[in-house]
Design an enzyme around this catalytic site. Structure first.
Site, short mmCIF file in Angstrom:
data_model
loop_
_atom_site.label_atom_id
_atom_site.label_comp_id
_atom_site.label_asym_id
_atom_site.label_seq_id
_atom_site.Cartn_x
_atom_site.Cartn_y
_atom_site.Cartn_z
N GLY A 186 -4.00 -0.69 -0.78
CA GLY A 186 -3.84 -0.51 0.66
C GLY A 186 -2.82 0.54 1.02
N ASP A 187 -1.81 0.70 0.20
CA ASP A 187 -0.82 1.76 0.41
C ASP A 187 -1.52 3.12 0.43
OD1 ASP A 187 1.98 2.83 0.48
OD2 ASP A 187 1.38 3.64 -1.46
#
Length: 127
Positions: free
Chosen positions: A17-18
């Site tokens: 997700g980063d």
């Protein structure tokens, strides 16, 4: 390569997700006509700092489905061994939850939902 969204650890979802959030930020900034790498990198920090992500999550929480909120909480409640000096523990935890949510949405193939949440999180408008 296809990954099962329900087979990933919370840490793996946040890790993925980063990068999903980073891509959203970069695509939006380039779309704004910015071209200098120094300017792009400086402006990107307004989105990817833990404090910015924590504030973004405050705006997103009322918009999440029950399932999305559960993924966020799972990421937020993940054990952390350290936090950056630039963020509080609460900010860092919320940022991790946001990253887990975006990683989960990516693995589910929810690109439209990712875009909608990204725009809402940072109160952005399309040009």
């Amino acid at each position: 390569m296809e990954l099962a969204w329900n087979a990933c650890s919370t840490a793996a979802l946040a890790y993925l997700g980063d990068s999903v959030l980073e891509l959203c930020v970069r695509r939006w900034l380039v779309g704004q006509g910015l071209s200098s790498s120094a300017t792009l990198n400086k402006r990107a920090l307004d989105f990817v700092r833990a404090s910015a992500q924590a504030n973004a999550m405050k705006r997103l929480l009322p918009l999440l489905s029950e399932e999305e909120a559960a993924v966020f909480r799972r990421g937020r409640n993940m054990g952390h061994s350290s936090t950056p000096k630039s963020a509080t523990v609460a900010e860092y935890r919320a940022a991790t939850g946001m990253e887990a949510l975006f990683g989960w949405l990516h693995l589910k193939g929810e690109s439209e939902r990712i875009e909608a949440l990204f725009m809402a999180a940072y109160e952005l408008e399309d040009k």
